[in-house]
Design a protein around this motif. Structure first.
Motif, PDB file in Angstrom:
ATOM      1  N   VAL A  10       6.917  -9.859  -6.381  1.00  0.00           N
ATOM      2  CA  VAL A  10       5.863  -8.847  -6.228  1.00  0.00           C
ATOM      3  C   VAL A  10       5.192  -8.987  -4.871  1.00  0.00           C
ATOM      4  O   VAL A  10       4.966  -8.007  -4.159  1.00  0.00           O
ATOM      5  CB  VAL A  10       4.825  -8.966  -7.369  1.00  0.00           C
ATOM      6  CG1 VAL A  10       3.567  -8.173  -7.029  1.00  0.00           C
ATOM      7  CG2 VAL A  10       5.414  -8.470  -8.678  1.00  0.00           C
ATOM      8  N   VAL A  11       4.873 -10.224  -4.490  1.00  0.00           N
ATOM      9  CA  VAL A  11       4.240 -10.454  -3.187  1.00  0.00           C
ATOM     10  C   VAL A  11       5.175 -10.011  -2.066  1.00  0.00           C
ATOM     11  O   VAL A  11       4.755  -9.369  -1.091  1.00  0.00           O
ATOM     12  CB  VAL A  11       3.849 -11.934  -3.010  1.00  0.00           C
ATOM     13  CG1 VAL A  11       3.349 -12.200  -1.594  1.00  0.00           C
ATOM     14  CG2 VAL A  11       2.784 -12.331  -4.023  1.00  0.00           C
ATOM     15  N   ARG A  22       1.500  -0.120  -3.430  1.00  0.00           N
ATOM     16  CA  ARG A  22       2.369   0.168  -4.563  1.00  0.00           C
ATOM     17  C   ARG A  22       1.498   0.240  -5.810  1.00  0.00           C
ATOM     18  O   ARG A  22       0.631  -0.614  -6.022  1.00  0.00           O
ATOM     19  CB  ARG A  22       3.416  -0.932  -4.757  1.00  0.00           C
ATOM     20  CG  ARG A  22       4.477  -1.024  -3.677  1.00  0.00           C
ATOM     21  CD  ARG A  22       5.399   0.156  -3.683  1.00  0.00           C
ATOM     22  NE  ARG A  22       6.612  -0.080  -2.907  1.00  0.00           N
ATOM     23  CZ  ARG A  22       7.352   0.892  -2.396  1.00  0.00           C
ATOM     24  NH1 ARG A  22       6.994   2.155  -2.553  1.00  0.00           N
ATOM     25  NH2 ARG A  22       8.453   0.605  -1.722  1.00  0.00           N
ATOM     26  N   SER A  23       1.739   1.242  -6.646  1.00  0.00           N
ATOM     27  CA  SER A  23       0.970   1.357  -7.888  1.00  0.00           C
ATOM     28  C   SER A  23       1.486   0.352  -8.912  1.00  0.00           C
ATOM     29  O   SER A  23       2.634  -0.123  -8.837  1.00  0.00           O
ATOM     30  CB  SER A  23       1.087   2.767  -8.458  1.00  0.00           C
ATOM     31  OG  SER A  23       2.417   3.017  -8.893  1.00  0.00           O
ATOM     32  N   ALA A  24       0.640   0.027  -9.881  1.00  0.00           N
ATOM     33  CA  ALA A  24       1.047  -0.901 -10.940  1.00  0.00           C
ATOM     34  C   ALA A  24       2.218  -0.328 -11.730  1.00  0.00           C
ATOM     35  O   ALA A  24       3.122  -1.063 -12.137  1.00  0.00           O
ATOM     36  CB  ALA A  24      -0.135  -1.194 -11.859  1.00  0.00           C
ATOM     37  N   GLU A  29       7.951  -0.574 -13.226  1.00  0.00           N
ATOM     38  CA  GLU A  29       9.297  -0.004 -13.340  1.00  0.00           C
ATOM     39  C   GLU A  29      10.291  -0.801 -12.497  1.00  0.00           C
ATOM     40  O   GLU A  29      11.416  -1.057 -12.933  1.00  0.00           O
ATOM     41  CB  GLU A  29       9.278   1.454 -12.887  1.00  0.00           C
ATOM     42  CG  GLU A  29      10.624   2.153 -13.027  1.00  0.00           C
ATOM     43  CD  GLU A  29      10.570   3.618 -12.659  1.00  0.00           C
ATOM     44  OE1 GLU A  29      11.631   4.262 -12.608  1.00  0.00           O
ATOM     45  OE2 GLU A  29       9.448   4.122 -12.411  1.00  0.00           O
ATOM     46  N   ARG A  30       9.861  -1.222 -11.299  1.00  0.00           N
ATOM     47  CA  ARG A  30      10.735  -1.981 -10.398  1.00  0.00           C
ATOM     48  C   ARG A  30      11.167  -3.294 -11.019  1.00  0.00           C
ATOM     49  O   ARG A  30      12.329  -3.688 -10.911  1.00  0.00           O
ATOM     50  CB  ARG A  30       9.984  -2.219  -9.074  1.00  0.00           C
ATOM     51  CG  ARG A  30      10.586  -3.258  -8.158  1.00  0.00           C
ATOM     52  CD  ARG A  30      11.902  -2.831  -7.572  1.00  0.00           C
ATOM     53  NE  ARG A  30      12.418  -3.803  -6.650  1.00  0.00           N
ATOM     54  CZ  ARG A  30      13.071  -4.914  -6.999  1.00  0.00           C
ATOM     55  NH1 ARG A  30      13.317  -5.164  -8.285  1.00  0.00           N
ATOM     56  NH2 ARG A  30      13.495  -5.762  -6.085  1.00  0.00           N
ATOM     57  N   THR A  37       1.620  -6.310 -17.897  1.00  0.00           N
ATOM     58  CA  THR A  37       2.170  -7.566 -17.380  1.00  0.00           C
ATOM     59  C   THR A  37       1.996  -7.635 -15.865  1.00  0.00           C
ATOM     60  O   THR A  37       1.608  -8.667 -15.315  1.00  0.00           O
ATOM     61  CB  THR A  37       3.660  -7.692 -17.750  1.00  0.00           C
ATOM     62  OG1 THR A  37       3.772  -7.788 -19.177  1.00  0.00           O
ATOM     63  CG2 THR A  37       4.284  -8.935 -17.117  1.00  0.00           C
ATOM     64  N   ILE A  38       2.300  -6.533 -15.176  1.00  0.00           N
ATOM     65  CA  ILE A  38       2.133  -6.500 -13.717  1.00  0.00           C
ATOM     66  C   ILE A  38       0.675  -6.716 -13.339  1.00  0.00           C
ATOM     67  O   ILE A  38       0.360  -7.463 -12.392  1.00  0.00           O
ATOM     68  CB  ILE A  38       2.640  -5.160 -13.148  1.00  0.00           C
ATOM     69  CG1 ILE A  38       4.177  -5.150 -13.111  1.00  0.00           C
ATOM     70  CG2 ILE A  38       2.084  -4.914 -11.741  1.00  0.00           C
ATOM     71  CD1 ILE A  38       4.797  -6.126 -12.130  1.00  0.00           C
TER      72      ILE A  38
END
Length: 230
Positions: A10-11, A22-24, A29-30, A37-38
């Motif tokens: 993520v980082v 970037r949206s949560a 989805e990524r 969780t994100i």
């Protein structure tokens, strides 16, 4: 991908697109997890001191401090494509994901025009397809070596005997298009070499491995690989 790997990823994703956000939901989805969780991952990262900021609005989301990103680079499209081709031709390595992440940062730091030109050029460069060793076990082993962590592995030897080992990874070697991890095996109480594609499971412990020479100081790499990887 476990939680720690996902948080690292993520980082890296936020660094690659900074200063954009970037949206949560995009990140969820990524990485194929829930938005909740994100959001927990991002909160944990913020509490650990990672400079991640939330912004509101239609184009809002999460972004990382620009100080953690690369400045604009003067890579030409040909230079960028040369690195893509070199990565492909190198074949599977324990650092395939890290190399792709590095290329993504370089691409994100290029100008829009150069990035488009590189994208068009790379479509014209054909390289042989090779098995991908990124992520999974090679990624876990590579990260353990980088962080000097003790590894628990399940290993199948050349006689199809399966054993569970605890090893202290000390290095990698590539011989005849295969990758081997060298390490101190606590089961055998000696250096051993493990062929990467014979490791069926790998878990990195939190335990730090003691300092050891990269290879057996009483042997040499080719002899070690031949003698101990059987």
């Amino acid at each position: 991908m476990n939680k720690t790997e996902r948080m690292y990823a993520v980082v890296e994703e936020l660094r690659a697109v900074a200063p954009r956000a970037r949206s949560a939901s995009w990140l969820a989805e990524r990485f194929e997890v829930s938005v909740r969780t994100i959001e927990r991952d991002l909160s944990a990262l913020q509490q650990a001191g990672v400079p991640i900021w939330a912004t509101n609005g239609r184009r809002g989301g999460y972004s990382v401090d620009a100080a953690m990103t690369l400045p604009p680079l003067n890579f030409t499209p040909a230079e960028a494509v040369a690195m893509v081709a070199a990565l492909a031709l190198a074949g599977p390595t324990p650092w395939s994901d890290a190399a792709r992440s590095g290329l993504a940062k370089i691409a994100a730091a290029m100008s829009d025009a150069d990035r488009r030109s590189a994208g068009e050029l790379v479509q014209r460069v054909l390289v042989p397809e090779q098995a991908d060793a990124g992520g999974g076990i090679p990624g876990i082993v590579g990260q353990a070596l980088a962080e000097r962590r003790v590894l628990e592995i399940d290993y199948t030897d050349i006689k199809d005997a399966v054993t569970s080992r605890v090893i202290e990874p000390t290095g990698f070697v590539s011989v005849n298009d295969a990758w081997y991890v060298i390490g101190w095996c606590r089961l055998r109480e000696a250096y051993r070499v493990f062929r990467m594609d014979r490791i069926s499971a790998a878990v990195a412990r939190m335990e730090r491995a003691p300092e050891r020479p990269p290879v057996d100081p009483h042997g040499d790499i080719p002899t070690t690989v031949r003698a101990l990887s059987m």
